[in-house]
Design a protein around this motif. Structure first.
Motif, short mmCIF file in Angstrom:
data_model
loop_
_atom_site.label_atom_id
_atom_site.label_comp_id
_atom_site.label_asym_id
_atom_site.label_seq_id
_atom_site.Cartn_x
_atom_site.Cartn_y
_atom_site.Cartn_z
N SER A 118 0.85 -1.18 0.00
CA SER A 118 0.00 0.00 0.00
C SER A 118 0.89 1.24 0.00
N ASP A 119 0.28 2.38 -0.16
CA ASP A 119 1.04 3.63 -0.14
C ASP A 119 1.35 4.06 1.29
N LEU A 120 0.77 3.36 2.27
CA LEU A 120 1.00 3.71 3.67
C LEU A 120 2.36 3.18 4.13
N VAL A 121 3.19 4.07 4.56
CA VAL A 121 4.50 3.71 5.09
C VAL A 121 4.66 4.49 6.39
N SER A 122 5.13 3.82 7.43
CA SER A 122 5.34 4.52 8.70
C SER A 122 6.77 4.32 9.16
N GLN A 123 7.22 5.21 10.00
CA GLN A 123 8.55 5.09 10.58
C GLN A 123 8.45 5.21 12.08
N ARG A 124 9.29 4.43 12.76
CA ARG A 124 9.36 4.52 14.21
C ARG A 124 10.79 4.22 14.63
N THR A 125 11.12 4.64 15.82
CA THR A 125 12.46 4.46 16.36
C THR A 125 12.37 3.81 17.72
N GLU A 126 13.26 2.86 17.99
CA GLU A 126 13.36 2.22 19.30
C GLU A 126 14.80 2.34 19.77
N LEU A 127 14.96 2.63 21.03
CA LEU A 127 16.28 2.67 21.64
C LEU A 127 16.31 1.64 22.74
N LYS A 128 17.21 0.67 22.61
CA LYS A 128 17.31 -0.35 23.65
C LYS A 128 18.72 -0.93 23.69
N PRO A 129 19.08 -1.52 24.82
CA PRO A 129 20.42 -2.12 24.91
C PRO A 129 20.52 -3.36 24.04
N SER A 130 21.67 -3.54 23.43
CA SER A 130 21.93 -4.74 22.65
C SER A 130 22.55 -5.78 23.58
N GLU A 131 21.85 -6.88 23.77
CA GLU A 131 22.37 -7.95 24.62
C GLU A 131 23.58 -8.61 23.96
N ARG A 132 23.61 -8.59 22.66
CA ARG A 132 24.68 -9.26 21.92
C ARG A 132 25.98 -8.45 21.89
N TYR A 133 25.85 -7.12 21.78
CA TYR A 133 27.04 -6.29 21.58
C TYR A 133 27.41 -5.40 22.76
N TRP A 134 26.61 -5.35 23.81
CA TRP A 134 26.92 -4.59 25.01
C TRP A 134 26.90 -3.08 24.78
N VAL A 135 26.14 -2.60 23.81
CA VAL A 135 26.01 -1.16 23.58
C VAL A 135 24.53 -0.84 23.35
N SER A 136 24.16 0.41 23.56
CA SER A 136 22.80 0.84 23.24
C SER A 136 22.61 0.83 21.73
N THR A 137 21.42 0.45 21.30
CA THR A 137 21.14 0.39 19.87
C THR A 137 19.89 1.19 19.56
N LYS A 138 20.00 2.01 18.53
CA LYS A 138 18.86 2.77 18.03
C LYS A 138 18.41 2.09 16.75
N TYR A 139 17.20 1.54 16.79
CA TYR A 139 16.62 0.89 15.62
C TYR A 139 15.69 1.87 14.93
N VAL A 140 15.90 2.09 13.66
CA VAL A 140 15.01 2.93 12.86
C VAL A 140 14.25 2.00 11.92
N PHE A 141 12.95 1.87 12.15
CA PHE A 141 12.10 0.98 11.36
C PHE A 141 11.33 1.77 10.32
N THR A 142 11.35 1.28 9.09
CA THR A 142 10.43 1.77 8.06
C THR A 142 9.48 0.61 7.80
#
Length: 148
Positions: A118-142
């Motif tokens: 569809s033509d509907l596209v949304s974006q959101r962002t999540e900030l959470k710790p990465s258990e795998r890499y030991w750093v905070s991770t900012k995920y940008v979802f489209t």
């Protein structure tokens, strides 16, 4: 990748002599080198921040059932490993636009289905710790939406 060099140095320094954290740091370095993520500095905390751009597919049937991934195939052990339910998705590759990443996902994961986005596209962002890499991770979802 230049912006990631000082951040990678900080990750290795934080790992110290811890074998597990050093192994995670090496895996993170490989992920950065491949372009699947990049590292920078969190402007608020001054700590290393891993950034990942993903595209996801919110696929719904006309009876309102949705398609979510609930497991992953382990080739070595020949079993399905359960995972937290999530929409089908993929990390964006270097130089890809979100629509190009989605087209790649559709070709790879849904090759026999004629999915019309569809033509509907949304974006959101999540900030959470990465258990795998030991750093905070900012995920940008489209998130792309489609009906089947």
């Amino acid at each position: 990748q230049k912006i990631s060099s000082p951040a990678m140095e900080a990750v290795y320094e934080a790992a110290g002599q811890n074998k597990d954290r050093l192994q995670s740091a090496e895996q993170l370095r490989e992920e950065v080198a491949s372009g699947r993520c990049w590292l920078g500095m969190d402007p608020f905390s001054g700590k290393v921040l891993r950034m990942v751009h993903l595209v996801t597919l919110n696929l719904t049937r006309d009876d309102d059932f949705i398609c979510k991934k609930i497991g992953e195939w382990d080739h070595d052990r020949q079993i399905v490993l359960r995972c937290k339910p999530k929409f089908p998705g993929t990390k964006m590759r270097p130089g890809e636009l979100p629509r190009q990443s989605m087209d790649r996902l559709l070709r790879q994961d849904f090759p026999t289905m004629n999915i019309q986005l569809s033509d509907l596209v949304s974006q959101r962002t999540e900030l959470k710790p990465s258990e795998r890499y030991w750093v905070s991770t900012k995920y940008v979802f489209t998130e792309f939406m489609a009906d089947v």
